[in-house]
Scaffold this motif. Structure first.
Motif, PDB file in Angstrom:
ATOM      1  N   LEU A  35       0.875  -1.165   0.000  1.00 25.28           N
ATOM      2  CA  LEU A  35       0.000   0.000   0.000  1.00 25.28           C
ATOM      3  C   LEU A  35       0.914   1.218   0.000  1.00 25.28           C
ATOM      4  CD1 LEU A  35      -2.729   1.363   0.264  1.00 25.28           C
ATOM      5  CD2 LEU A  35      -2.752   0.769   2.676  1.00 25.28           C
ATOM      6  N   ALA A  37       1.922   5.278  -0.940  1.00 22.02           N
ATOM      7  CA  ALA A  37       1.509   6.643  -1.241  1.00 22.02           C
ATOM      8  C   ALA A  37       2.576   7.295  -2.102  1.00 22.02           C
ATOM      9  CB  ALA A  37       1.319   7.430   0.050  1.00 22.02           C
ATOM     10  N   HIS A 183      -6.195  -3.455   0.765  1.00 26.17           N
ATOM     11  CA  HIS A 183      -4.880  -3.841   1.277  1.00 26.17           C
ATOM     12  C   HIS A 183      -4.980  -5.189   1.990  1.00 26.17           C
ATOM     13  CE1 HIS A 183      -0.821  -3.518   2.544  1.00 26.17           C
ATOM     14  NE2 HIS A 183      -1.095  -3.310   3.811  1.00 26.17           N
ATOM     15  N   PHE A 203      -0.837   4.616   5.048  1.00 18.62           N
ATOM     16  CA  PHE A 203       0.030   4.033   4.016  1.00 18.62           C
ATOM     17  C   PHE A 203       1.400   3.642   4.564  1.00 18.62           C
ATOM     18  CE2 PHE A 203      -2.446   4.736   0.149  1.00 18.62           C
ATOM     19  CZ  PHE A 203      -3.452   5.537   0.651  1.00 18.62           C
ATOM     20  N   THR A 206       5.916   4.808   1.131  1.00 18.75           N
ATOM     21  CA  THR A 206       5.774   6.096   0.465  1.00 18.75           C
ATOM     22  C   THR A 206       6.895   6.298  -0.538  1.00 18.75           C
ATOM     23  OG1 THR A 206       4.688   7.122   2.362  1.00 18.75           O
ATOM     24  CG2 THR A 206       5.732   8.605   0.799  1.00 18.75           C
TER      25      THR A 206
END
Lengths: 250, 288
Positions: A35, A37, A183, A203, A206
């Motif tokens: 997951l 970002a 997720h 999240f 990243t």
């Protein structure tokens, strides 16, 4: 287990318009089931990167491998989706478009898929809106409907471009629940976001980007004050005399 | 009194033929018009109708008022202009509406010049305004065939066509049918214009597409309903126009389009979905 396999692999990818790079030499991979970002200033190449993954924009250089997506179409929610809101279409029909990969050009929808549509509408809190024309939806309700459509696409890889911009707190919270559910189902989710609090809360991974990748990895480490400051500095002005890039040319 | 409604059709063969012709044109033209309107291509349809003229005129120069020659010429010219306007807007700074306007003005001037080279003013009127009261067997078959193909093709293309209007990005992300669908749709538009051209002429053919479609928008928020309504309005206008032309001794083509225009005007005023009356005297707002 999903640490081992990559859903999306970038091999020295440069994406851009004309010859000008918007994403410059990105190298690395997005793990299957992760997951992630994507964060960065305006003009940092975030949306461009998503377009590159979906395939609407071809890299100027390098490769993007979708090995982990197993040939299934990627579910993609573009920034400010160019939807004709005045088109006489019901919410139900808009959401049911998510069944395209199952029903295709001519296929009927069938009772099983009707249940799916109803479940998707329920998941985003749009029960009772089925027959409403899409022209009557508010911004937040439209975004809920688009999430329901993403749910129906049932894709292993989901890309979201600024899904919560101009969306209120309640709707954002509800839609983030949908993201968490994806997720939990080990789907790979990549979202372009501006709200760093949301990124930190939801999240784990990243990518901080400012045309060049600035940092990529665990969210806590990536979003350090030093990195954020570097990202801010890196979006330079347009240079009319830029020379051809020599990196990797050899 | 009721005699007035069916008398002309019972009595005269040419009226019956005209009746069949306009019904066939309405069947194909209505749904095409609805899609043109929803795709914001109403004026594209108009421009393409003009674009057919020089092609039909070349056919006329070579073979006189011959059905196949003018049909093939018209189809060819329509497709060339549609593709050329699309290409120019894609590769130059000129937007599609501007290039279409340029093309249709050229086409109209060229077409009228070509017809005048050989024919009389009567022939020119025939090309510009059609001869709905003089449809022979082969023309009727052509028009009916075009309507059949149109309805079937729309049934096949329906899903991507709607999707391409509502959310082109989404269609591109799930399938590659967008561009071929658009091209086939343009082909259908040209086909229907050529069919309508024989009955109503290049200048009025597009009227049987756009007026019923625009009128139907005032009565429904649902695209299926709009297509059904547009067909119905087209048929009613066709019959009404033929009767009007018979009893008032008006030219038939313009009478049909005027009737469709009257239905449009009535819908504009009375229509439940945004008609002027409902805007002027809105009912009290609801609780929720």
């Amino acid at each position: 287990m999903h640490k081992n396999s990559a859903a999306i692999r970038f091999d020295e990818v440069t994406l851009g318009y004309g010859r000008r790079p918007a994403v410059h030499h990105l190298d690395g991979e997005i793990a299957s089931g992760s997951l992630t970002a994507i964060v960065g200033p305006n003009g940092a190449g975030k949306s461009t990167l998503l377009k590159g993954i979906v395939g609407t924009l071809r890299p100027l250089e390098g490769r993007i491998d979708l090995t982990g997506a197993a040939g299934a179409p990627i579910a993609y929610l573009p920034q400010a989706a160019e939807i004709d809101r005045s088109f006489p279409l019901s919410v139900y029909d808009l959401v049911a478009m998510g069944l395209w990969s199952r029903a295709g050009l001519f296929g009927g929808i069938g009772a099983k898929n009707r249940t799916r549509v109803e479940q998707a509408l329920a998941s985003v809190g749009l029960i009772g809106f089925e027959r409403r024309p899409i022209s009557t939806l508010s911004g937040g309700q439209m975004q809920r409907a688009l999430f329901a459509r993403l749910l129906l696409q049932d894709s292993p890889v989901i890309l979201l471009d600024e899904p919560f911009t101009a969306i209120d707190a309640k709707t954002t919270a509800d839609l983030l629940d949908v993201v968490r559910r994806w997720h939990a189902e080990s789907r790979t989710v990549v979202a372009v976001l501006h709200d760093l609090d949301t990124v930190k809360r939801v999240f784990p991974q990243t990518l901080l980007i400012a045309r060049e990748p600035v940092a990529w990895g665990e969210t806590q480490e990536v979003l350090s004050p030093e990195n954020l400051l570097r990202a801010r500095r890196m979006v330079e002005a347009y240079d009319p005399h830029a020379a051809p890039c020599e990196r990797g040319a050899a | 009194m009721i005699e007035l409604l069916y008398g002309p059709f019972a009595e005269f063969d040419f009226m019956r033929r005209a009746l069949v012709g306009v019904i066939a044109i309405a069947l194909g033209g209505g749904p095409i018009g609805v899609f043109l309107m929803l795709r914001r291509m109403s004026l594209t349809g108009d421009a393409m109708a003009h674009a057919i003229l020089p092609g039909a005129a070349v056919g006329y120069l070579m073979a006189g008022l011959s059905l196949p020659a003018m049909t093939i010429g018209g189809l060819f010219a329509g497709v060339v202009v549609a593709v050329a306007a699309g290409l120019i807007s894609r590769f130059t700074a000129l937007k599609e509406d501007a290039s279409l306007a340029a093309f249709y003005l050229l086409s109209l001037a060229l077409g009228v010049t070509l017809v005048s080279l050989r024919g009389s003013n009567v022939d020119l009127l025939h090309v510009l305004f059609g001869t709905v009261l003089a449809l022979d067997d082969s023309t009727l078959l052509l028009i009916a065939g075009i309507s059949t193909v149109t309805v079937l093709a729309l049934a096949v293309l329906y899903r991507p066509l709607v999707l391409e209007c509502v959310d082109p990005t989404f269609l591109r992300s799930v399938s590659r049918t967008g561009t071929p669908t658009h091209l086939m749709f343009l082909g259908l538009v040209v086909l229907n214009l050529v069919g309508g051209f024989h009955a109503l002429g290049t200048l009025l053919a597009v009227g049987m597409m756009m007026l019923p479609a625009a009128a139907s928008r005032f009565w429904s928020n649902d695209i299926t309903m709009m297509m059904l309504l547009s067909v119905l309005i087209g048929i009613v206008s066709g019959i009404g126009g033929l009767l009007l032309s018979y009893h008032a001794e008006l030219p038939a083509g313009p009478a049909i389009i005027l009737t469709a225009g009257a239905v449009y005007a009535a819908s504009l005023v009375l229509g439940r979905e945004g008609g002027l009356l409902w805007l002027a005297w809105p009912r009290r707002h609801l609780e929720a």
